[in-house]
Design a protein around this motif. Structure first.
Motif, PDB file in Angstrom:
ATOM      1  N   GLY A 150      -2.714  64.785  75.835  1.00 22.93           N
ATOM      2  CA  GLY A 150      -2.135  64.465  74.465  1.00 22.93           C
ATOM      3  C   GLY A 150      -2.471  64.996  73.908  1.00 22.93           C
ATOM      4  N   ARG A 151      -1.737  64.239  72.583  1.00 30.26           N
ATOM      5  CA  ARG A 151      -2.312  64.548  71.040  1.00 30.26           C
ATOM      6  C   ARG A 151      -1.859  63.385  70.172  1.00 30.26           C
ATOM      7  NH1 ARG A 151      -3.485  68.954  73.118  1.00 30.26           N
ATOM      8  NH2 ARG A 151      -3.150  71.028  72.555  1.00 30.26           N
ATOM      9  N   ASN A 152      -2.623  62.979  69.121  1.00 28.03           N
ATOM     10  CA  ASN A 152      -2.260  62.149  68.265  1.00 28.03           C
ATOM     11  C   ASN A 152      -2.418  62.933  66.876  1.00 28.03           C
ATOM     12  OD1 ASN A 152      -2.317  60.058  70.175  1.00 28.03           O
ATOM     13  ND2 ASN A 152      -4.094  59.328  69.980  1.00 28.03           N
ATOM     14  N   PHE A 153      -1.128  62.270  65.772  1.00 24.97           N
ATOM     15  CA  PHE A 153      -1.458  63.094  64.795  1.00 24.97           C
ATOM     16  C   PHE A 153      -0.552  61.706  64.135  1.00 24.97           C
ATOM     17  CE2 PHE A 153       1.818  64.590  67.713  1.00 24.97           C
ATOM     18  CZ  PHE A 153       2.758  63.960  67.790  1.00 24.97           C
ATOM     19  N   HIS A 154      -0.541  62.355  62.423  1.00 24.41           N
ATOM     20  CA  HIS A 154       0.347  61.778  61.690  1.00 24.41           C
ATOM     21  C   HIS A 154       1.892  61.886  62.091  1.00 24.41           C
ATOM     22  CE1 HIS A 154      -2.644  59.425  58.836  1.00 24.41           C
ATOM     23  NE2 HIS A 154      -3.013  60.640  58.838  1.00 24.41           N
ATOM     24  N   ASN A 155       2.467  60.256  62.387  1.00 23.22           N
ATOM     25  CA  ASN A 155       3.963  61.314  62.387  1.00 23.22           C
ATOM     26  C   ASN A 155       4.285  61.470  61.471  1.00 23.22           C
ATOM     27  OD1 ASN A 155       7.157  59.367  62.050  1.00 23.22           O
ATOM     28  ND2 ASN A 155       6.266  59.839  63.878  1.00 23.22           N
ATOM     29  N   ASP A 156       4.347  61.679  60.241  1.00 30.45           N
ATOM     30  CA  ASP A 156       5.034  62.200  59.409  1.00 30.45           C
ATOM     31  C   ASP A 156       5.106  63.682  59.260  1.00 30.45           C
ATOM     32  OD1 ASP A 156       3.313  61.691  58.278  1.00 30.45           O
ATOM     33  OD2 ASP A 156       2.997  61.481  56.629  1.00 30.45           O
ATOM     34  N   HIS A 157       3.614  63.929  59.372  1.00 31.19           N
ATOM     35  CA  HIS A 157       3.180  65.785  59.357  1.00 31.19           C
ATOM     36  C   HIS A 157       4.120  66.699  60.387  1.00 31.19           C
ATOM     37  CE1 HIS A 157      -0.857  64.444  58.046  1.00 31.19           C
ATOM     38  NE2 HIS A 157      -0.174  64.234  56.574  1.00 31.19           N
ATOM     39  N   PHE A 158       3.808  65.427  61.811  1.00 34.63           N
ATOM     40  CA  PHE A 158       4.676  65.682  62.907  1.00 34.63           C
ATOM     41  C   PHE A 158       5.878  65.982  62.653  1.00 34.63           C
ATOM     42  CE2 PHE A 158       6.120  65.315  67.261  1.00 34.63           C
ATOM     43  CZ  PHE A 158       6.026  66.490  68.121  1.00 34.63           C
ATOM     44  N   VAL A 159       6.943  64.735  62.314  1.00 35.41           N
ATOM     45  CA  VAL A 159       8.564  65.039  61.765  1.00 35.41           C
ATOM     46  C   VAL A 159       8.810  66.346  61.209  1.00 35.41           C
ATOM     47  CG1 VAL A 159      10.069  63.592  61.064  1.00 35.41           C
ATOM     48  CG2 VAL A 159       9.017  62.549  62.522  1.00 35.41           C
ATOM     49  N   GLN A 160       8.544  66.266  59.799  1.00 30.45           N
ATOM     50  CA  GLN A 160       8.793  67.544  59.586  1.00 30.45           C
ATOM     51  C   GLN A 160       8.354  68.652  59.627  1.00 30.45           C
ATOM     52  OE1 GLN A 160      10.081  65.891  57.314  1.00 30.45           O
ATOM     53  NE2 GLN A 160       9.457  66.253  55.255  1.00 30.45           N
ATOM     54  N   LYS A 161       7.077  69.211  60.679  1.00 24.42           N
ATOM     55  CA  LYS A 161       6.458  70.762  61.050  1.00 24.42           C
ATOM     56  C   LYS A 161       8.110  70.367  62.135  1.00 24.42           C
ATOM     57  CE  LYS A 161       4.390  73.132  61.847  1.00 24.42           C
ATOM     58  NZ  LYS A 161       2.650  73.156  62.239  1.00 24.42           N
ATOM     59  N   LEU A 162       9.234  69.519  62.898  1.00 25.81           N
ATOM     60  CA  LEU A 162      10.000  69.785  63.878  1.00 25.81           C
ATOM     61  C   LEU A 162      11.340  70.203  62.805  1.00 25.81           C
ATOM     62  CD1 LEU A 162       9.742  66.367  65.850  1.00 25.81           C
ATOM     63  CD2 LEU A 162       9.859  69.416  66.815  1.00 25.81           C
ATOM     64  N   ARG A 163      11.284  69.867  62.068  1.00 27.43           N
ATOM     65  CA  ARG A 163      12.478  69.869  60.601  1.00 27.43           C
ATOM     66  C   ARG A 163      12.268  70.853  60.235  1.00 27.43           C
ATOM     67  NH1 ARG A 163      12.139  64.072  57.219  1.00 27.43           N
ATOM     68  NH2 ARG A 163      13.507  62.711  58.742  1.00 27.43           N
ATOM     69  N   LYS A 164      11.736  71.535  59.657  1.00 29.55           N
ATOM     70  CA  LYS A 164      11.117  73.034  59.520  1.00 29.55           C
ATOM     71  C   LYS A 164      11.214  73.813  60.016  1.00 29.55           C
ATOM     72  CE  LYS A 164       7.763  75.621  57.097  1.00 29.55           C
ATOM     73  NZ  LYS A 164       6.076  75.848  56.128  1.00 29.55           N
ATOM     74  N   LYS A 165      10.701  73.399  61.562  1.00 31.43           N
ATOM     75  CA  LYS A 165      11.530  74.561  62.607  1.00 31.43           C
ATOM     76  C   LYS A 165      12.542  74.663  62.429  1.00 31.43           C
ATOM     77  CE  LYS A 165       9.695  76.961  66.474  1.00 31.43           C
ATOM     78  NZ  LYS A 165       7.978  77.854  66.058  1.00 31.43           N
ATOM     79  N   ALA A 166      13.369  73.472  62.467  1.00 39.25           N
ATOM     80  CA  ALA A 166      14.846  73.587  63.042  1.00 39.25           C
ATOM     81  C   ALA A 166      15.575  74.028  61.705  1.00 39.25           C
ATOM     82  CB  ALA A 166      15.474  72.172  63.197  1.00 39.25           C
ATOM     83  N   ALA A 167      14.898  73.557  59.996  1.00 41.10           N
ATOM     84  CA  ALA A 167      16.090  74.089  58.955  1.00 41.10           C
ATOM     85  C   ALA A 167      15.818  76.080  59.249  1.00 41.10           C
ATOM     86  CB  ALA A 167      15.191  73.783  57.816  1.00 41.10           C
ATOM     87  N   SER A 168      14.643  76.392  60.288  1.00 38.85           N
ATOM     88  CA  SER A 168      14.182  77.761  59.773  1.00 38.85           C
ATOM     89  C   SER A 168      15.379  78.940  60.688  1.00 38.85           C
ATOM     90  CB  SER A 168      12.969  78.476  60.082  1.00 38.85           C
ATOM     91  OG  SER A 168      12.961  78.081  61.941  1.00 38.85           O
ATOM     92  N   LEU A 169      16.480  78.449  61.106  1.00 36.15           N
ATOM     93  CA  LEU A 169      17.748  78.586  61.938  1.00 36.15           C
ATOM     94  C   LEU A 169      18.211  79.009  60.464  1.00 36.15           C
ATOM     95  CD1 LEU A 169      16.883  77.551  65.864  1.00 36.15           C
ATOM     96  CD2 LEU A 169      15.988  79.267  64.375  1.00 36.15           C
ATOM     97  N   HIS A 170      19.238  79.760  60.449  1.00 37.47           N
ATOM     98  CA  HIS A 170      19.865  80.073  60.045  1.00 37.47           C
ATOM     99  C   HIS A 170      21.459  79.097  60.417  1.00 37.47           C
ATOM    100  CE1 HIS A 170      21.854  82.617  63.161  1.00 37.47           C
ATOM    101  NE2 HIS A 170      22.589  82.250  63.426  1.00 37.47           N
TER     102      HIS A 170
END
Length: 497
Positions: A150-170
């Motif tokens: 399992g992984r626990n974290f700050h929600n905002d850190h995780f969500v922003q990483k997901l958004r950055k990953k999605a936005a990296s695609l042209h």
């Protein structure tokens, strides 16, 4: 040995009863839903809105589900427009726990690196505390690679990483805007009306619109039959300068009036969540909540966390509240659109299973859409995607029912019958072996099997009756056993409807 024999014998009966039970509930739910009227948020094209062109797929919402889905569909070559009301880092006390089953789904999506470099904490299980005793419940991870946990974290850190990953695609475009309504033409959703960051009304067109804008969705009424229940609120604070008794294990204290949950969200912070019934939630603004936490909750906190807990309560703006919403998945299949995530289905947050269900849904939907090169036949696509609701049931039903049952059992220690059920559940876990691991496997999302859940629920109930009858079935013991069995059936019925 006698206790284990009771459970094993009961299991055969339990599995049969469980099947009948779940089948009956599904029929009740189906016939109940057919009587509901559809309330629509669909609108015809607006003349004063500006068209922004056509894309393959529109996704409304860029939370965990929306961002992960955008990346997955973008990797498959789709042109994706994501409309998110606020692209700044979210400030939430939910979405901080990713169960091992959810982490495996993250790997399937190629997004496992999104838990890297955000100070995420590995979680291997939980310790349950009650009346000075404790039970260690570990996730069954022996068959997996060492990084699976399992992984626990700050929600905002995780969500922003997901958004950055999605936005990296042209071919994925993230745009900040508020979706106001779905665009309908002749009963088919053609796109979405939204207001952009500048306040301009725009209309985006796509053959498929996927709505996943969270628990406060304003679009869900046209795509499902929403019946939202709010049985309790969660109060959250962040503790610093302290450590949990066991590294990599969360702590759940079963106390009256509320269960108390602790888990790390960074290397220096521990999140504390207190579940409070909706009818007795004190106000934060006038200091009643702080008084409630100090007088009724703090005495039940683990001694090594007490001082940090009091300090956290007294810290300005550190107390946060959040409604625990429960909403069964009740889809209204609509050509041109589909609903996923918390906008579609919610369970109580006590087990932290929401993100695991959401990521499982993303994997299923991605796999269903992958072979479809042409999405223009909305009616045919809608019929095809109805299989999504069946394929998601093993994971969603298992985690949802377990979460809702545990919320009821853990939050009712002042009720003698529920207290008995709580003690029975803890005794069942103490049996160890397949009994403890069976529960933790389902809890962690590693064994998404509703019939296994029914087996264990009924085994727990019958184990509890046997426990009460031994060593001699006196009239009082028979009466207590009868009450326990009926309370168990009542709880399971309520959360399965």
């Amino acid at each position: 040995m006698a206790e284990q024999y009771i459970v094993v014998v009961a299991g055969v009966i339990a599995s049969l009863l469980g099947f009948v039970f779940l089948y009956y509930n599904s029929l009740v739910r189906f016939w109940g839903l057919t009587k509901l009227k559809r309330r629509s948020a669909l609108e015809l094209p607006k003349e004063n809105s500006e068209a922004v062109g056509t894309t393959d797929i529109i996704i409304v919402g860029a939370g965990v589900a929306g961002a992960a889905l955008a990346y997955s569909l973008g990797k498959d070559g789709r042109q994706v427009l994501v409309i998110e009301r606020n692209l700044n880092a979210p400030n939430r006390i939910a979405g901080e726990s990713l169960l091992p089953g959810g982490y495996l789904k993250l790997i399937e999506l190629g997004l496992q690196d999104c838990v890297d470099e955000i100070d995420a904490q590995r979680i291997l299980g939980y310790i349950l505390y009650k009346d000075g005793k404790n039970i260690l419940v570990s996730f069954p991870l022996e068959k997996f690679q060492p990084h699976v946990a399992g992984r626990n974290f700050h929600n905002d850190h995780f969500v922003q990483k997901l958004r950055k990953k999605a936005a990296s695609l042209h071919n994925v475009n993230l745009e900040q805007g508020t979706a106001t309504s779905l665009l309908e033409e002749n009963g088919i959703v053609k796109g979405v009306h939204y207001k952009n960051k500048s306040g301009q009304m725009l209309t985006a067109y796509a053959p498929l619109t996927i709505v996943c804008d969270g628990c406060f969705s304003n679009l869900r009424r046209s795509l499902c039959y929403p019946k939202v229940d709010t049985p309790s609120y969660t109060v959250g604070v962040i503790l610093t300068n302290c450590k949990l008794p066991n590294e990599n294990y969360g702590a759940l204290i079963l106390a009256d009036p509320s269960p108390i949950l602790f888990y790390p969200i960074s290397s220096t912070e521990i999140r504390c969540l207190v579940n409070i019934p909706s009818e007795i939630v004190p106000s934060v603004s006038n200091g009643e909540m702080a008084h409630f936490l100090k007088t009724l909750v703090a005495p039940k906190v683990l001694p090594e966390l007490y001082n940090s807990f009091i300090f956290a309560i007294e810290k300005k703006d550190n107390i946060r509240t959040m409604p625990n919403k429960i909403m069964a998945a009740a889809p209204h299949p609509t050509p041109g659109a589909i609903l996923i995530g918390d906008a579609f289905n919610m369970r109580h947050g006590i087990t932290g299973g929401g993100m695991t269900v959401a990521l499982s849904d993303v994997v299923i939907l991605r796999d269903l859409l992958r072979p479809l090169h042409d999405l223009s036949d909305a009616s045919a696509i809608c019929k095809y995607l109805e299989s999504f609701y069946t394929l998601r049931k093993p994971m969603s039903s298992t985690i949802n029912i377990l979460a809702n049952v545990l919320q009821k059992v853990f939050s009712a220690s002042s009720n003698p019958a529920m207290e008995n059920l709580q003690q029975t559940f803890l005794g069942y876990l103490r049996l160890g072996g397949v009994f403890s691991y069976g529960i933790s496997a389902m809890f962690s999302g590693l064994c998404p099997r509703p019939l296994s859940l029914a087996f264990h629920f009924f085994s727990i109930a019958i184990y509890g009756v046997g426990r009460l009858l031994l060593p001699f079935p006196s009239p009082k013991r028979l009466w207590d056993g009868d009450k326990l069995l009926w309370v168990s059936i009542f709880v399971e019925t309520m959360v399965s409807m």
